[in-house]
Design a protein around this motif. Structure first.
Motif, PDB file in Angstrom:
ATOM      1  N   SER A   1       0.831  -1.295  -0.078  1.00  9.99           N
ATOM      2  CA  SER A   1       0.086  -0.005  -0.018  1.00  9.99           C
ATOM      3  C   SER A   1       0.791   1.207  -0.046  1.00  9.99           C
ATOM      4  N   ARG A   2       0.108   2.357  -0.389  1.00  9.01           N
ATOM      5  CA  ARG A   2       0.894   3.524  -0.145  1.00  9.01           C
ATOM      6  C   ARG A   2       1.224   4.051   1.215  1.00  9.01           C
ATOM      7  N   ARG A   3       0.767   3.549   2.341  1.00 11.12           N
ATOM      8  CA  ARG A   3       1.221   3.860   3.569  1.00 11.12           C
ATOM      9  C   ARG A   3       2.373   2.745   3.857  1.00 11.12           C
ATOM     10  N   ASP A   4       2.353   1.426   3.185  1.00  8.23           N
ATOM     11  CA  ASP A   4       3.614   0.738   3.355  1.00  8.23           C
ATOM     12  C   ASP A   4       4.750   1.817   2.874  1.00  8.23           C
ATOM     13  N   VAL A   5       4.777   2.180   1.589  1.00  4.82           N
ATOM     14  CA  VAL A   5       5.672   2.743   0.940  1.00  4.82           C
ATOM     15  C   VAL A   5       6.195   3.901   1.807  1.00  4.82           C
ATOM     16  N   ASP A   6       5.380   4.827   2.228  1.00  7.63           N
ATOM     17  CA  ASP A   6       5.727   6.005   3.071  1.00  7.63           C
ATOM     18  C   ASP A   6       6.333   5.605   4.201  1.00  7.63           C
ATOM     19  N   MET A   7       5.867   4.547   5.052  1.00  7.24           N
ATOM     20  CA  MET A   7       6.396   4.096   6.415  1.00  7.24           C
ATOM     21  C   MET A   7       7.893   3.403   5.773  1.00  7.24           C
ATOM     22  N   TYR A   8       8.065   2.878   5.022  1.00  5.49           N
ATOM     23  CA  TYR A   8       9.412   2.373   4.330  1.00  5.49           C
ATOM     24  C   TYR A   8      10.481   3.524   4.205  1.00  5.49           C
TER      25      TYR A   8
END
Length: 388
Positions: free
Chosen positions: A147-154
């Motif tokens: 998800s976009r959130r996964d990418v942003d957190m990474y």
């Protein structure tokens, strides 16, 4: 026959019975009056299904077991499948496609890396990012589940552990990989990296290490147990080459008789010859080739080049008691020292392999300072000349 249609509730579903003892039937299907969801009841379990009509066929999709999947959850999923049918999408084919979708690790290892090795000069750097970081976070996920959130957190985590610039490089690689997954029709239609802005990178050029810091680093590297890693850093120190240019340096590119290195691929996309100074030549002579490896600095697998000297660098900084500096600062240090010594900016540009003279202008103030000191000294000498 009693009606098998009910306005499902949890209590009703709990009471629904399976086939009677001795019956030839293995299960009984009950229908929810509110939706198309079905509850298939056997002797030992109750399973939710959704039946629908698509292109003249009447497939069924298993939703899950009751009570693990509640009545409301089963209805919600059935309504979702019904909406897909209304849009001309076969829910079962979509589910089958998702089931066959690779995990990020499978896509990276089986599809992306073979492609990168054929089309990218920086494939080794991609492999390092994947092995050391990305696969640990995304490896188990199907590519459609990132998800976009996964990418942003990474990317935030990488910025905290490394730098904004490094985080941006990781984001670019992840975006490129998922973009290819879309182009190769691997089942995803939207790139979760799209629209995520790069982090602001520092505009400084690092710092030039002082002479005493360089000397202490040399002593620390001489005592470093990872000899190849230490020698790679020393070659960076003595030549001003880029990090990747040293780590991926083939034995065939080094000509110690002529005192040159031939770089067939550089950041600017052009090949070039690097003239080695005597210190760099002596260092390269001291490195014994690893049997079966084509690289000056082979990795754990001798068929592949070394891809990470960060730990060696951090140990050397700590041992030498040198404040934080980047490996790339060795390149700035050599260029800065050359400018102070009076070397022309044109020569520095050629030495560093800059495609544009504008990049080399960052060292102009050092060269100007040397020129102004010389001019000032000449003027003072003329003014104080007693023979005039």
């Amino acid at each position: 026959m009693a009606s098998r249609k009910y306005n499902f509730t949890t209590k009703i579903c709990e009471k629904l019975a399976g086939p009677a003892p001795g019956s030839k039937a293995k299960e009984i299907e009950y229908t929810d009056m509110a939706t198309s969801v079905k509850l298939m009841v056997s002797k030992n379990r109750k399973t939710w299904y959704c039946r629908y009509t698509f292109n003249g066929k009447k497939p069924a999709i298993r939703i899950g077991e009751f009570p693990g999947i509640s009545v409301d959850e089963a209805r919600k999923k059935a309504i979702e499948y019904g909406a897909m049918v209304d849009r001309g999408i076969d829910p079962k084919s979509q589910i089958d496609m998702v089931k066959g979708m690779p995990t990020f690790a499978e896509f990276a290892n089986d599809e992306y890396m073979p492609y990168a090795e054929k089309h990218k000069r920086s494939a080794d750097m991609d492999e390092s990012k994947l092995r050391l970081h990305m696969l640990k976070v995304f490896g188990h996920k199907r590519i459609c589940d990132i998800s976009r959130r996964d990418v942003d957190m990474y990317r935030t985590a990488i910025a905290q552990s490394h730098s904004n610039a490094t985080s941006n490089r990781h984001l670019a690689l992840l975006s490129r990989m998922l973009g290819l997954a879309i182009a190769w029709e691997r089942g995803i239609v939207k790139n979760p990296c799209a629209g995520i802005k790069k982090l602001q990178e520092s505009s400084d050029v690092g710092r030039a290490l002082k002479s005493d810091e360089i000397k202490r680093l040399q002593m620390a590297l001489d005592a470093e147990p990872n000899r190849l890693g230490a020698q790679a850093i020393l070659l960076l120190m003595y030549t001003g080459l880029r990090h990747a240019e040293v780590l991926t340096l083939p034995l065939s590119a080094v000509d110690l008789k002529e005192g040159t290195i031939f770089l067939s691929h550089t950041k600017s996309g052009r090949s070039r010859y690097v003239t080695l100074n005597p210190v760099a030549i002596d260092l390269l002579k001291s490195i014994k080739p690893t049997p079966g490896s084509p690289w000056v600095f082979p990795g754990v697998d001798p068929k592949k080049p070394m891809n990470n000297i960060r730990k060696v660098w951090m140990r050397a900084l700590a041992s030498a008691k040198v404040k934080h500096a980047r490996i790339h600062d060795l390149r700035h240090s050599l260029a800065g020292a050359a400018a102070v010594a009076g070397v022309s900016l044109y020569t520095i540009q050629k030495m560093l392999g800059h495609a544009s003279s504008q990049t080399t202008q960052r060292y102009a103030h050092l060269s100007d300072s040397r020129a102004m000191r010389d001019a000032s000294m000449a003027a003072v000498t003329m003014l104080t000349n007693t023979d005039r």
